[in-house]
Design a protein around this motif. Structure first.
Motif, short mmCIF file in Angstrom:
data_model
loop_
_atom_site.label_atom_id
_atom_site.label_comp_id
_atom_site.label_asym_id
_atom_site.label_seq_id
_atom_site.Cartn_x
_atom_site.Cartn_y
_atom_site.Cartn_z
N ASP A 180 -11.24 27.50 37.88
CA ASP A 180 -11.78 28.24 36.88
C ASP A 180 -11.51 26.99 35.89
N ARG A 181 -12.17 26.34 34.88
CA ARG A 181 -12.41 25.81 34.15
C ARG A 181 -11.96 25.96 32.56
N TYR A 182 -10.50 26.13 32.45
CA TYR A 182 -10.76 25.57 31.12
C TYR A 182 -10.88 25.78 29.94
N ASN A 183 -10.97 26.04 29.05
CA ASN A 183 -10.68 25.74 27.48
C ASN A 183 -9.85 26.07 26.47
N THR A 184 -9.82 25.38 25.43
CA THR A 184 -8.83 25.90 24.68
C THR A 184 -9.30 25.52 22.70
N LEU A 185 -9.10 26.27 22.61
CA LEU A 185 -9.35 26.61 20.78
C LEU A 185 -8.01 25.88 20.20
N ILE A 186 -8.03 25.16 18.91
CA ILE A 186 -6.64 24.94 18.72
C ILE A 186 -7.01 25.04 16.77
N VAL A 187 -5.99 25.77 16.34
CA VAL A 187 -6.14 25.78 15.30
C VAL A 187 -5.23 25.76 14.37
N PRO A 188 -5.68 24.44 13.34
CA PRO A 188 -4.07 23.89 12.76
C PRO A 188 -3.80 24.84 11.70
N ARG A 189 -2.15 24.44 11.05
CA ARG A 189 -2.01 24.94 9.61
C ARG A 189 -2.88 24.71 8.83
N GLY A 190 -3.18 25.77 8.21
CA GLY A 190 -4.14 25.89 7.17
C GLY A 190 -5.22 25.63 7.61
N GLY A 191 -5.68 26.20 8.94
CA GLY A 191 -6.51 27.02 9.60
C GLY A 191 -7.42 28.15 10.11
N GLU A 192 -8.63 28.52 10.55
CA GLU A 192 -8.90 30.08 10.93
C GLU A 192 -10.07 29.98 11.75
N PHE A 193 -9.83 29.80 12.31
CA PHE A 193 -11.38 30.36 13.53
C PHE A 193 -11.68 31.71 14.23
#
Length: 390
Positions: A180-193
């Protein structure tokens, strides 16, 4: 650095912050010290309020020096009564307020051109995140990002309309690479997505959250790993259950909508519609709509209670909604969204219960003033810090 040296260092940083001359690196150092222990936050709050409340004293330098000298003489007399082995510990306890007084005076006496001090503007969070691809590439995202990225196996990643979207047919076959190939979405403090996975499942991530997921869901499983808080609308697929792994708890669903919050050692799953099964080791429980399942470290089994589920997902619609919630939980959410630090003058304030519903994009000061209208608590805002007091 020994204990006394560090206390002197911290005293200098606090004095520089109050005088408006602290640098960014120094501010980060002070923040780390404050985060180490709740007692540090209380001590900081008391000293800060004491100095600011008595600012008129420092306008008279002679009076200020007399106060410092008298403080030191009293301290020395008390120290002489202590055994020699207790010197370091006792001196460390008194040096912070004493040193702050001295540093404050020196700062005020130094002749310099007066420059207006800018208070850091506290703004609400925005649409932003970082996408980490399986091949090591990192892509910074915001509400205007427009990209199309080709992935191995034929999938495409499109970023538009405040969302990461995976297009191309999902597959039940194993990828050609054999893994499997994994991606990661990282939402920082003060963010949303938000993002749409290869199977059509949609996920909204709140501030300070991450989601690790495969580019394709291979075989008979759909599994992702989350930290922080997310709202899921899972695409139905009877042959392939969807599993969210969070802090050791597995949330298993076929097709449903639910919210998961797991910022600390507590995992709170709130079901909006459908059905989910929560599992931790040998413990498991099944939720129906408007039920909430809570797993907390140190406690056995899951706690299940009935709630107004929609309230727990209103954050993705731009609304903070808390019903009979402790102040610490409320302000922690504010801290993540507005990227501020919270300090309590009295730790008992954290457990006070409030019911609050406010717009998520309002100025933080307006929100805090609404809580103040209860006459039970007050807030002081200094730079990027919120001090809570009775």
């Amino acid at each position: 650095m020994d204990l006394l040296e560090r206390r002197m260092r911290i005293a200098r940083l606090i004095a520089k912050e109050l005088a408006g001359t602290i640098g960014e690196g120094e501010r980060e150092e002070l923040s780390r010290w404050l985060a180490e222990d709740g007692l540090h936050q209380e001590e900081y709050g008391r000293l800060k309020m004491s100095l600011e409340a008595n600012d008129r004293v420092w306008e008279e330098q002679a009076a200020g020096r007399r106060m410092t000298d008298a403080y030191w003489e009293r301290a020395k007399r008390r120290i002489r009564k202590q055994r020699r082995v207790a010197w370091s510990k006792y001196a460390a306890a008194i040096v912070l307020p004493l040193a702050i007084t001295a540093f404050w005076l020196m700062n005020r006496e130094t002749p310099r051109v007066q420059v207006p001090v800018r208070t850091a503007a506290i703004t609400h969070g925005v649409v932003k995140a970082q996408l980490q691809l399986a091949d090591g590439r990192k892509v910074e995202l915001n509400d205007t990002t427009r990209l199309c990225i080709k992935e191995t196996g034929g999938a495409e990643i499109q970023t538009s309309d405040k969302m990461v979207k995976y297009t191309g047919r999902d597959t039940v076959e194993m990828p050609l690479t054999g893994e499997d190939r994994y991606n990661t979405l990282i939402v920082p403090r003060g963010g949303e997505f938000a993002l749409e996975l290869a199977d059509g499942t949609r996920v909204w991530l709140n501030s300070e959250s991450t989601l690790k997921y495969p580019v394709h869901f291979a075989g008979n499983r759909r599994e992702v790993v989350m930290t922080g808080e997310g709202y899921f609308e899972v695409e139905k697929d009877a042959g392939r259950p969807f599993i969210v792994a969070v802090n050791g708890v597995n949330v298993r669903v076929l097709g449903t909508s639910f919210n998961i919050s797991a910022y600390n050692e507590k995992v709170v799953t709130t079901l909006v519609e459908g059905k989910v099964q929560l599992q931790k080791g040998i413990d498991s429980v099944t939720l129906t709509p408007d039920q909430q399942g809570i797993w907390q470290a140190g406690k056995s089994g899951f706690e299940v209670k009935r709630v107004e589920a929609r309230n727990y997902s209103l954050w993705r619609e731009g609304i903070f909604c808390f019903e009979d919630t402790d102040l610490e939980t409320i302000l922690d959410a504010m801290a993540r969204w507005y990227n501020v630090n919270i300090f309590y003058m009295n730790p008992s304030l954290k457990s006070m219960k409030f019911s609050v519903e406010v717009k998520r994009y309002e100025n933080i000061e307006q929100i805090l003033r609404k809580i103040e209208q209860t006459k039970r608590v007050e807030f002081d805002i200094k730079d990027r810090s919120v001090i809570v007091r009775e």
